[in-house]
Design a protein around this motif. Sequence first.
Motif, PDB file in Angstrom:
ATOM      1  N   ALA A  24       0.818  -1.212   0.000  1.00 12.41           N
ATOM      2  CA  ALA A  24       0.000   0.000   0.000  1.00 12.41           C
ATOM      3  C   ALA A  24       0.852   1.262   0.000  1.00 12.41           C
ATOM      4  O   ALA A  24       0.611   2.202  -0.771  1.00 12.41           O
ATOM      5  CB  ALA A  24      -0.910  -0.012   1.228  1.00 12.41           C
ATOM      6  N   MET A  25       1.876   1.288   0.842  1.00 13.92           N
ATOM      7  CA  MET A  25       2.676   2.498   0.967  1.00 13.92           C
ATOM      8  C   MET A  25       3.517   2.718  -0.296  1.00 13.92           C
ATOM      9  O   MET A  25       3.647   3.854  -0.758  1.00 13.92           O
ATOM     10  CB  MET A  25       3.555   2.368   2.208  1.00 13.92           C
TER      11      MET A  25
ATOM     12  N   ASP B  13       8.542  -7.225  -5.508  1.00 10.35           N
ATOM     13  CA  ASP B  13       7.618  -7.808  -4.534  1.00 10.35           C
ATOM     14  C   ASP B  13       7.659  -9.312  -4.725  1.00 10.35           C
ATOM     15  O   ASP B  13       7.975  -9.804  -5.804  1.00 10.35           O
ATOM     16  CB  ASP B  13       6.194  -7.274  -4.758  1.00 10.35           C
TER      17      ASP B  13
ATOM     18  N   ARG C 109       5.035 -11.073  -4.586  1.00 11.08           N
ATOM     19  CA  ARG C 109       3.789 -11.462  -5.258  1.00 11.08           C
ATOM     20  C   ARG C 109       3.772 -10.968  -6.696  1.00 11.08           C
ATOM     21  O   ARG C 109       3.797  -9.770  -6.963  1.00 11.08           O
ATOM     22  CB  ARG C 109       2.577 -10.904  -4.502  1.00 11.08           C
TER      23      ARG C 109
ATOM     24  N   ASN D 184      14.591  -8.820  -5.668  1.00  8.09           N
ATOM     25  CA  ASN D 184      14.988  -7.651  -4.863  1.00  8.09           C
ATOM     26  C   ASN D 184      16.414  -7.237  -5.206  1.00  8.09           C
ATOM     27  O   ASN D 184      16.760  -6.054  -5.191  1.00  8.09           O
ATOM     28  CB  ASN D 184      14.914  -7.983  -3.370  1.00  8.09           C
TER      29      ASN D 184
ATOM     30  N   VAL E 256       8.890  -2.878   3.014  1.00  7.56           N
ATOM     31  CA  VAL E 256       8.292  -4.140   3.485  1.00  7.56           C
ATOM     32  C   VAL E 256       7.909  -3.969   4.962  1.00  7.56           C
ATOM     33  O   VAL E 256       8.323  -3.008   5.609  1.00  7.56           O
ATOM     34  CB  VAL E 256       9.265  -5.340   3.336  1.00  7.56           C
TER      35      VAL E 256
ATOM     36  N   ILE F 122      11.012   2.978   5.445  1.00  3.78           N
ATOM     37  CA  ILE F 122       9.770   3.459   6.072  1.00  3.78           C
ATOM     38  C   ILE F 122       9.255   2.446   7.086  1.00  3.78           C
ATOM     39  O   ILE F 122       8.141   2.580   7.580  1.00  3.78           O
ATOM     40  CB  ILE F 122       8.680   3.780   5.021  1.00  3.78           C
ATOM     41  N   ALA F 123      10.062   1.424   7.380  1.00  3.52           N
ATOM     42  CA  ALA F 123       9.608   0.374   8.298  1.00  3.52           C
ATOM     43  C   ALA F 123       9.488   0.915   9.720  1.00  3.52           C
ATOM     44  O   ALA F 123      10.472   1.388  10.299  1.00  3.52           O
ATOM     45  CB  ALA F 123      10.581  -0.797   8.251  1.00  3.52           C
ATOM     46  N   ALA F 124       8.295   0.843  10.270  1.00  2.75           N
ATOM     47  CA  ALA F 124       8.037   1.414  11.593  1.00  2.75           C
ATOM     48  C   ALA F 124       8.915   0.747  12.643  1.00  2.75           C
ATOM     49  O   ALA F 124       9.028  -0.485  12.692  1.00  2.75           O
ATOM     50  CB  ALA F 124       6.561   1.239  11.943  1.00  2.75           C
TER      51      ALA F 124
ATOM     52  N   THR G 207      -0.974   7.124   6.933  1.00  7.56           N
ATOM     53  CA  THR G 207      -1.832   6.591   5.853  1.00  7.56           C
ATOM     54  C   THR G 207      -2.353   7.639   4.865  1.00  7.56           C
ATOM     55  O   THR G 207      -2.511   7.302   3.702  1.00  7.56           O
ATOM     56  CB  THR G 207      -3.042   5.808   6.408  1.00  7.56           C
TER      57      THR G 207
HETATM   58  N1  LIG Z   1       0.567   1.744   5.674  1.00  8.17           N
HETATM   59  C1  LIG Z   1       0.882   2.785   6.433  1.00  8.17           C
HETATM   60  O1  LIG Z   1       0.107   3.691   6.679  1.00  8.17           O
HETATM   61  C2  LIG Z   1       2.254   2.933   7.028  1.00  8.17           C
HETATM   62  C3  LIG Z   1       2.526   4.038   7.842  1.00  8.17           C
HETATM   63  C4  LIG Z   1       3.815   4.176   8.362  1.00  8.17           C
HETATM   64  C5  LIG Z   1       4.787   3.235   8.077  1.00  8.17           C
HETATM   65  N2  LIG Z   1       4.468   2.173   7.288  1.00  8.17           N
HETATM   66  C6  LIG Z   1       5.506   1.179   7.029  1.00  8.17           C
HETATM   67  O2  LIG Z   1       5.565   0.942   5.637  1.00  8.17           O
HETATM   68  C7  LIG Z   1       5.986  -0.389   5.414  1.00  8.17           C
HETATM   69  C8  LIG Z   1       5.084  -0.994   4.359  1.00  8.17           C
HETATM   70  O3  LIG Z   1       3.752  -0.924   4.831  1.00  8.17           O
HETATM   71  P1  LIG Z   1       2.534  -1.274   3.872  1.00  8.17           P
HETATM   72  O4  LIG Z   1       1.305  -0.864   4.596  1.00  8.17           O
HETATM   73  O5  LIG Z   1       2.794  -0.760   2.497  1.00  8.17           O
HETATM   74  O6  LIG Z   1       2.665  -2.884   3.900  1.00  8.17           O
HETATM   75  P2  LIG Z   1       2.156  -3.954   2.842  1.00  8.17           P
HETATM   76  O7  LIG Z   1       0.959  -3.408   2.115  1.00  8.17           O
HETATM   77  O8  LIG Z   1       2.073  -5.265   3.532  1.00  8.17           O
HETATM   78  O9  LIG Z   1       3.374  -3.995   1.782  1.00  8.17           O
HETATM   79  C9  LIG Z   1       4.533  -4.777   1.892  1.00  8.17           C
HETATM   80  C10 LIG Z   1       4.691  -5.542   0.585  1.00  8.17           C
HETATM   81  O10 LIG Z   1       5.941  -6.203   0.606  1.00  8.17           O
HETATM   82  C11 LIG Z   1       5.759  -7.544   0.140  1.00  8.17           C
HETATM   83  N3  LIG Z   1       6.821  -8.420   0.630  1.00  8.17           N
HETATM   84  C12 LIG Z   1       6.810  -9.285   1.689  1.00  8.17           C
HETATM   85  N4  LIG Z   1       7.986  -9.910   1.788  1.00  8.17           N
HETATM   86  C13 LIG Z   1       8.772  -9.433   0.775  1.00  8.17           C
HETATM   87  C14 LIG Z   1      10.102  -9.703   0.363  1.00  8.17           C
HETATM   88  N5  LIG Z   1      10.877 -10.574   1.004  1.00  8.17           N
HETATM   89  N6  LIG Z   1      10.565  -9.034  -0.723  1.00  8.17           N
HETATM   90  C15 LIG Z   1       9.804  -8.137  -1.380  1.00  8.17           C
HETATM   91  N7  LIG Z   1       8.529  -7.854  -1.030  1.00  8.17           N
HETATM   92  C16 LIG Z   1       8.031  -8.484   0.042  1.00  8.17           C
HETATM   93  C17 LIG Z   1       4.399  -7.884   0.696  1.00  8.17           C
HETATM   94  O11 LIG Z   1       3.874  -9.045   0.083  1.00  8.17           O
HETATM   95  P3  LIG Z   1       2.874 -10.006   0.978  1.00  8.17           P
HETATM   96  O12 LIG Z   1       1.638  -9.200   1.192  1.00  8.17           O
HETATM   97  O13 LIG Z   1       2.700 -11.198   0.127  1.00  8.17           O
HETATM   98  O14 LIG Z   1       3.616 -10.278   2.264  1.00  8.17           O
HETATM   99  C18 LIG Z   1       3.618  -6.607   0.398  1.00  8.17           C
HETATM  100  O15 LIG Z   1       3.137  -6.588  -0.941  1.00  8.17           O
HETATM  101  C19 LIG Z   1       5.930  -1.106   6.758  1.00  8.17           C
HETATM  102  O16 LIG Z   1       7.238  -1.336   7.230  1.00  8.17           O
HETATM  103  C20 LIG Z   1       5.207  -0.148   7.673  1.00  8.17           C
HETATM  104  O17 LIG Z   1       5.727  -0.184   8.986  1.00  8.17           O
HETATM  105  C21 LIG Z   1       3.232   1.993   6.759  1.00  8.17           C
END
Ligand SMILES: NC(=O)c1ccc[n+]([C@@H]2O[C@H](COP(=O)([O-])OP(=O)(O)OC[C@H]3O[C@@H](n4cnc5c(N)ncnc54)[C@H](OP(=O)(O)O)[C@@H]3O)[C@@H](O)[C@H]2O)c1
Length: 273
Positions: free
Chosen positions: A15-16, A38, A40, A59, A73, A98-100, A124
């Motif tokens: 999503a991010m 990714d 997927r 990667n 991730v 950006i990993a929390a 978000t």
């Molecule tokens: N969303 C927010 O509002 C927000 C806010 C602040 C910080 N963050 C940080 O942003 C980061 C990403 O968040 P997100 O919400 O975008 O998470 P997300 O939607 O789960 O995105 C992560 C992506 O990485 C993929 N992935 C998993 N393992 C991988 C690997 N080994 N190599 C490459 N890709 C891989 C995941 O696939 P699968 O789904 O198949 O595992 C998923 O598509 C997190 O660390 C989070 O702490 C997010």
Amino acid sequence: MPLTGLAIGCLGGGAMAQALLTGLIKSGIQARNLYVSDTRHERLDYLSRELGVNGRESNRDLVRESDVVILAVKPQVVEEVLKETGDLFQPRQTLISIAAGITTRFIEKFLPEPVPVIRVMPNTPCLLGCGASALCSGTNAGDRDRERARAIFSAVGRAVEVPEGLMDAVTGLSGSGPAYMYVILEALADAGVRVGLPRDVALLLSAQTMLGAARMVLETSEHPGRLKNMVTTPGGTAIAGVYALEEGGLRVTLMRAVEEATRRSRELSGGLK
Ligand SMILES: NC(=O)c1ccc[n+]([C@@H]2O[C@H](COP(=O)([O-])OP(=O)(O)OC[C@H]3O[C@@H](n4cnc5c(N)ncnc54)[C@H](OP(=O)(O)O)[C@@H]3O)[C@@H](O)[C@H]2O)c1
């Protein structure tokens, strides 16, 4: 623009990453300079189709091809991904995480010296180009890297710099803040219904009022207390409402919310590093 001509890669296409890639394209970066990897396959297909960015199954290929790598991730996957790709990074690149809760010091352990690392805490609303992000620098990051990160996160909202020691506070305020605002909005909509408004009307008026008030603060740079004074006429309706808020302890409740979330962020990131 500090990003012109640079190859920018998102490691992790969730999503991010989608929000950042979309924002960068809207800000004028050409999709052919953007990369995403990714695990997927469908996710890569989707992002390549919708945004025109370059999908990479590997990667390691993504890291080789990018000048700026955005580590996007989940925090639990960061170590695995850095073990897989860390040896490829070079000082000409910038790694933006950006990993929390993951510190720059932790990330640097997996990289050859002196690769620059920037850590960012977004929120978000970045998904709509209206995010609030704070960034801090690792040991080897310089002005060039900070400018790159600022440009990327300014493309999806507003970005500020803080010392790394304040990142848990950022998580407690703007990282978790959207949740507080949703609770306030839901309560305001309930209140509108209570005094006779249809729910959809009450929610729209509440949300637009919050948006408008926030824009007044950001765009006039007036102190919020002064803006509040401007809408509270003597003996009027607004001051009657403000009195009820003070009686209910709204200020101290919000302060406690941020304090609790900051404490929890410290607790969680202590477990990750
Ligand atoms: N969303 C927010 O509002 C927000 C806010 C602040 C910080 N963050 C940080 O942003 C980061 C990403 O968040 P997100 O919400 O975008 O998470 P997300 O939607 O789960 O995105 C992560 C992506 O990485 C993929 N992935 C998993 N393992 C991988 C690997 N080994 N190599 C490459 N890709 C891989 C995941 O696939 P699968 O789904 O198949 O595992 C998923 O598509 C997190 O660390 C989070 O702490 C997010």
